[in-house]
Motif scaffolding. Structure first.
Motif, PDB file in Angstrom:
ATOM      1  N   THR A  87     -46.395  57.450 -37.733  1.00 36.92           N
ATOM      2  CA  THR A  87     -45.620  56.358 -38.446  1.00 36.92           C
ATOM      3  C   THR A  87     -45.623  54.979 -37.708  1.00 36.92           C
ATOM      4  N   SER A  88     -45.829  54.118 -38.459  1.00 36.94           N
ATOM      5  CA  SER A  88     -45.744  52.737 -37.863  1.00 36.94           C
ATOM      6  C   SER A  88     -44.597  52.274 -37.420  1.00 36.94           C
ATOM      7  N   GLY A  89     -44.374  51.733 -36.442  1.00 38.03           N
ATOM      8  CA  GLY A  89     -43.191  51.307 -35.720  1.00 38.03           C
ATOM      9  C   GLY A  89     -42.430  52.483 -34.911  1.00 38.03           C
ATOM     10  N   GLU A  90     -42.727  53.664 -35.048  1.00 37.38           N
ATOM     11  CA  GLU A  90     -42.059  54.521 -34.236  1.00 37.38           C
ATOM     12  C   GLU A  90     -42.869  54.954 -32.946  1.00 37.38           C
ATOM     13  N   THR A  91     -42.188  55.654 -32.098  1.00 38.15           N
ATOM     14  CA  THR A  91     -42.887  55.769 -30.784  1.00 38.15           C
ATOM     15  C   THR A  91     -43.483  57.205 -30.564  1.00 38.15           C
ATOM     16  N   SER A  92     -44.514  57.076 -29.797  1.00 39.31           N
ATOM     17  CA  SER A  92     -45.110  58.527 -29.361  1.00 39.31           C
ATOM     18  C   SER A  92     -44.899  58.320 -27.699  1.00 39.31           C
ATOM     19  N   THR A  93     -44.369  59.647 -27.666  1.00 38.17           N
ATOM     20  CA  THR A  93     -43.884  59.948 -26.191  1.00 38.17           C
ATOM     21  C   THR A  93     -44.567  61.313 -25.538  1.00 38.17           C
ATOM     22  N   LEU A  94     -44.938  60.904 -24.462  1.00 33.93           N
ATOM     23  CA  LEU A  94     -45.584  62.023 -23.516  1.00 33.93           C
ATOM     24  C   LEU A  94     -44.771  62.289 -22.202  1.00 33.93           C
ATOM     25  N   GLY A  95     -44.193  63.473 -22.310  1.00 25.40           N
ATOM     26  CA  GLY A  95     -43.341  63.856 -21.004  1.00 25.40           C
ATOM     27  C   GLY A  95     -42.094  63.814 -21.186  1.00 25.40           C
ATOM     28  N   ARG A  96     -41.555  63.638 -22.212  1.00 20.49           N
ATOM     29  CA  ARG A  96     -39.972  63.144 -22.422  1.00 20.49           C
ATOM     30  C   ARG A  96     -39.596  63.767 -23.790  1.00 20.49           C
ATOM     31  N   GLN A  97     -38.369  63.948 -23.988  1.00 21.42           N
ATOM     32  CA  GLN A  97     -37.820  64.159 -25.261  1.00 21.42           C
ATOM     33  C   GLN A  97     -37.898  62.870 -25.963  1.00 21.42           C
ATOM     34  N   VAL A  98     -38.185  63.262 -27.463  1.00 22.91           N
ATOM     35  CA  VAL A  98     -38.060  62.189 -28.474  1.00 22.91           C
ATOM     36  C   VAL A  98     -36.998  62.062 -29.177  1.00 22.91           C
ATOM     37  N   PRO A  99     -36.388  60.617 -29.362  1.00 25.56           N
ATOM     38  CA  PRO A  99     -36.839  59.354 -28.612  1.00 25.56           C
ATOM     39  C   PRO A  99     -35.914  59.052 -27.588  1.00 25.56           C
ATOM     40  N   SER A 100     -34.931  59.877 -27.340  1.00 26.06           N
ATOM     41  CA  SER A 100     -33.849  59.626 -26.222  1.00 26.06           C
ATOM     42  C   SER A 100     -34.525  60.404 -24.921  1.00 26.06           C
ATOM     43  N   SER A 101     -33.503  60.066 -23.846  1.00 24.74           N
ATOM     44  CA  SER A 101     -33.900  60.471 -22.660  1.00 24.74           C
ATOM     45  C   SER A 101     -33.570  62.087 -22.412  1.00 24.74           C
ATOM     46  N   GLY A 102     -34.096  62.845 -21.480  1.00 27.18           N
ATOM     47  CA  GLY A 102     -33.972  63.956 -21.176  1.00 27.18           C
ATOM     48  C   GLY A 102     -34.863  65.240 -21.389  1.00 27.18           C
ATOM     49  N   ASP A 103     -34.992  66.145 -21.017  1.00 33.57           N
ATOM     50  CA  ASP A 103     -35.863  67.417 -21.135  1.00 33.57           C
ATOM     51  C   ASP A 103     -37.384  66.887 -20.804  1.00 33.57           C
ATOM     52  N   TYR A 104     -37.311  66.298 -19.555  1.00 33.56           N
ATOM     53  CA  TYR A 104     -38.785  65.905 -18.896  1.00 33.56           C
ATOM     54  C   TYR A 104     -39.599  66.918 -18.716  1.00 33.56           C
ATOM     55  N   PHE A 105     -40.912  66.624 -18.845  1.00 35.85           N
ATOM     56  CA  PHE A 105     -41.738  67.454 -18.381  1.00 35.85           C
ATOM     57  C   PHE A 105     -42.034  67.099 -16.946  1.00 35.85           C
ATOM     58  N   ARG A 106     -41.853  68.432 -16.147  1.00 34.78           N
ATOM     59  CA  ARG A 106     -41.912  68.249 -14.729  1.00 34.78           C
ATOM     60  C   ARG A 106     -43.148  68.638 -13.852  1.00 34.78           C
ATOM     61  N   GLY A 107     -44.073  68.863 -14.693  1.00 38.17           N
ATOM     62  CA  GLY A 107     -45.347  69.404 -14.234  1.00 38.17           C
ATOM     63  C   GLY A 107     -46.534  68.412 -14.058  1.00 38.17           C
ATOM     64  N   THR A 108     -47.866  68.635 -14.269  1.00 37.09           N
ATOM     65  CA  THR A 108     -48.844  67.974 -14.241  1.00 37.09           C
ATOM     66  C   THR A 108     -49.511  68.010 -15.541  1.00 37.09           C
ATOM     67  N   MET A 109     -50.004  66.554 -16.051  1.00 34.97           N
ATOM     68  CA  MET A 109     -50.828  66.750 -17.332  1.00 34.97           C
ATOM     69  C   MET A 109     -52.046  65.924 -16.679  1.00 34.97           C
ATOM     70  N   SER A 110     -53.126  66.397 -17.828  1.00 35.92           N
ATOM     71  CA  SER A 110     -54.477  65.956 -17.452  1.00 35.92           C
ATOM     72  C   SER A 110     -55.241  66.035 -18.889  1.00 35.92           C
ATOM     73  N   HIS A 111     -55.845  64.796 -19.067  1.00 40.74           N
ATOM     74  CA  HIS A 111     -56.979  64.734 -20.325  1.00 40.74           C
ATOM     75  C   HIS A 111     -56.284  64.945 -21.659  1.00 40.74           C
ATOM     76  N   VAL A 112     -55.324  64.275 -21.990  1.00 41.25           N
ATOM     77  CA  VAL A 112     -54.452  64.157 -23.202  1.00 41.25           C
ATOM     78  C   VAL A 112     -55.137  63.655 -24.194  1.00 41.25           C
ATOM     79  N   TYR A 113     -55.618  64.314 -25.422  1.00 40.41           N
ATOM     80  CA  TYR A 113     -56.137  63.630 -26.613  1.00 40.41           C
ATOM     81  C   TYR A 113     -55.184  63.703 -27.841  1.00 40.41           C
ATOM     82  N   TRP A 114     -55.205  62.707 -28.617  1.00 42.05           N
ATOM     83  CA  TRP A 114     -54.503  62.764 -29.683  1.00 42.05           C
ATOM     84  C   TRP A 114     -55.558  62.151 -30.729  1.00 42.05           C
ATOM     85  N   LEU A 115     -56.105  63.029 -31.697  1.00 41.59           N
ATOM     86  CA  LEU A 115     -57.154  62.660 -32.826  1.00 41.59           C
ATOM     87  C   LEU A 115     -56.317  62.493 -34.188  1.00 41.59           C
TER      88      LEU A 115
END
Length: 467
Positions: free
Chosen positions: A133-161
């Motif tokens: 959706t236009s004007g809204e936020t995509s987030t990698l590694g954290r709760q959407v859209p507020s703070s918290g529930d962080y991903f504490r590991g490692t990510m690699s080669h992230v694709y969004w099609l």
């Protein structure tokens, strides 16, 4: 890394009925063996309108879509995802135009489709999900859209099609030698669509670089740190499910650091990588500044390992074979027949920045310790069966894991210990991990360490073990 995340605000509305998300993730470690909810990826305007992929507090993976405060999609796997030793390849496909509801949302893990669900709420036919959706936020590694529930590991080669359905075989394939599912680092992508992107997270000077055709600009917040740990070469980390004692409060920095906070009690943590032959090297940094803390750094055998015993002391107290170098320069060790033995004359070390070098030669049953790059007892890890300056391992034929631990004499004091298994950094008491100051030589090419890796030794990683 803890408290790290990447965001981008969509400039245009894309396809809300069809798309593919793919990433390789390695689980972080959790607080004192308790799994906390971790947000992997999401998009949304607020907590009432969002689409997300999470690992919940039971270790189950959930696919969620929320509109006007109510879940329209909430699929929860029966399978639990708690393994911190290897990368998972996750692929999510959604296509709400499909007539069969189970075809509208698919989840694959290492090319195997998840068909066993603890609960399901499938998308309705032609439903517009809260994504792209236009004007809204995509987030990698954290709760959407507020703070918290962080991903504490490692990510690699992230694709969004955006608007494209791509099979897991686009992003990975089976190794012809051992049949293991492994990454395709250069997949052929037919289209990224309006909001599609590719974040490989491998350029240390620009970790959030979008290498897809859209070339979007992302914003990174927190402690995102470059790591040698990747799907092609997975490195040892600390295992939040395997520990002794009851005072390990948290595991930080993608499973390389632990914090102990219970006074006057030993707690010991172990690595995820098991070895039975070969020559390996790792480093441990003592980050705490409290003079009351004691430490034990070394190796434990898994053959007689009993983490259910919370009363064990230092490494080598019992359940041998095991051995650990104490702060006062004494190695405490146990064998299969005798507990709590001592080997003296090693170098003492202090808290507040000392780095202990650990080398093990299982081909010759020898172990070596160094302090800040200098081998104790004039040791020579390349001396083979001669074992110059070595600690001799008395039991052959066992499986070993790296381990270290601490004890605080003063109640309420804390201890921070950080391992570099080749990831190229040490965790800090607070803030982002610190990269090694000046990388030592490493003929194996596996990992980056503060000091020189002895010739013939390698890191505890998949390429090192398989070499």
């Amino acid at each position: 890394m803890a408290s790290s995340y990447i965001t981008r605000t969509s400039a245009g509305t894309g396809n809300q009925k069809k798309g593919t998300w793919s990433a390789w993730i390695k689980k972080g470690n959790d607080s004192y063996g308790v799994v906390a909810e971790e947000s992997i990826f999401g998009h949304g305007a607020d907590s009432s309108n969002l689409c997300s992929l999470i690992i919940n507090s039971s270790g189950q993976m959930e696919l969620r879509n929320k509109a006007s405060g109510s879940y329209t999609v909430r699929n929860k796997t029966n399978r639990q995802f708690k393994d911190a030793s290897a990368f998972y390849h996750i692929v999510v496909q959604y296509d709400t135009t499909q007539s069969t509801e189970a075809d509208r949302l698919k989840l694959f893990v290492n090319n195997e489709q998840i068909t066993s669900w603890a609960s399901t709420d499938w998308p309705t036919l032609n439903e517009d999900l809260k994504i792209n959706t236009s004007g809204e936020t995509s987030t990698l590694g954290r709760q959407v859209p507020s703070s918290g529930d962080y991903f504490r590991g490692t990510m690699s080669h992230v694709y969004w099609l955006d608007g494209v359905i791509a099979a897991p075989t686009v992003f990975g394939g089976y190794n012809a030698t051992d049949g293991m599912w492994e990454i395709n680092t250069n997949p052929t992508i037919s289209s990224y669509g309006t909001n599609g992107f590719c974040l490989k997270l491998e350029n240390s000077s620009n970790l959030d670089q979008d290498t897809g055709t859209n070339g979007f600009t992302f914003t990174t917040s927190g402690e995102l740190t470059a790591s040698k740990d990747n799907p092609s070469n997975s490195f040892c980390t600390l295992n939040c499910q395997v520990y002794y004692g009851s005072g390990v409060s948290t595991f930080n920095d993608a499973g390389t650091q632990f914090v102990g906070s219970q006074g006057n009690a030993w707690r010991i943590v172990a690595g995820t990588t098991l070895i039975s032959k070969g020559k390996y090297y790792y480093e441990v940094k003592i980050n705490t500044a409290s003079a009351n803390n004691s430490y034990s750094i070394g190796w434990m055998s898994t053959d007689r390992f009993d983490p259910s015993n919370t009363m064990i002391g230092y490494i080598g107290d019992q359940y041998g074979p095991a051995f650990g170098l104490m702060k006062d320069g004494q190695i405490n060790y146990s064998t299969t027949t005798s507990d709590s033995q001592a080997d003296t004359g090693w170098t003492s070390y202090t808290n507040g920045g000392d780095i202990i070098c650990c080398a093990i030669d299982l081909d010759n049953l020898k172990a070596y310790y160094g302090l800040n790059g200098v081998w104790m007892k004039s040791g020579d890890p390349t001396s083979g069966s001669t074992g110059t300056g070595a600690f001799s391992i008395s039991n052959a034929g066992y499986n070993w894991i790296p381990a270290f631990g601490s004890s605080e004499t003063a109640s309420g004091s804390t201890c921070h210990m950080s391992a570099n298994f080749g990831q190229g950094f040490f965790g800090n008491v607070s803030g982002a991990p610190t990269a090694v100051a000046s990388a030592g030589t490493n003929a194996s090419g596996n990992g980056t360490f503060e000091f020189d890796v002895p010739t013939g030794y390698t890191a505890l990683c998949t390429k090192g073990i398989n070499s």
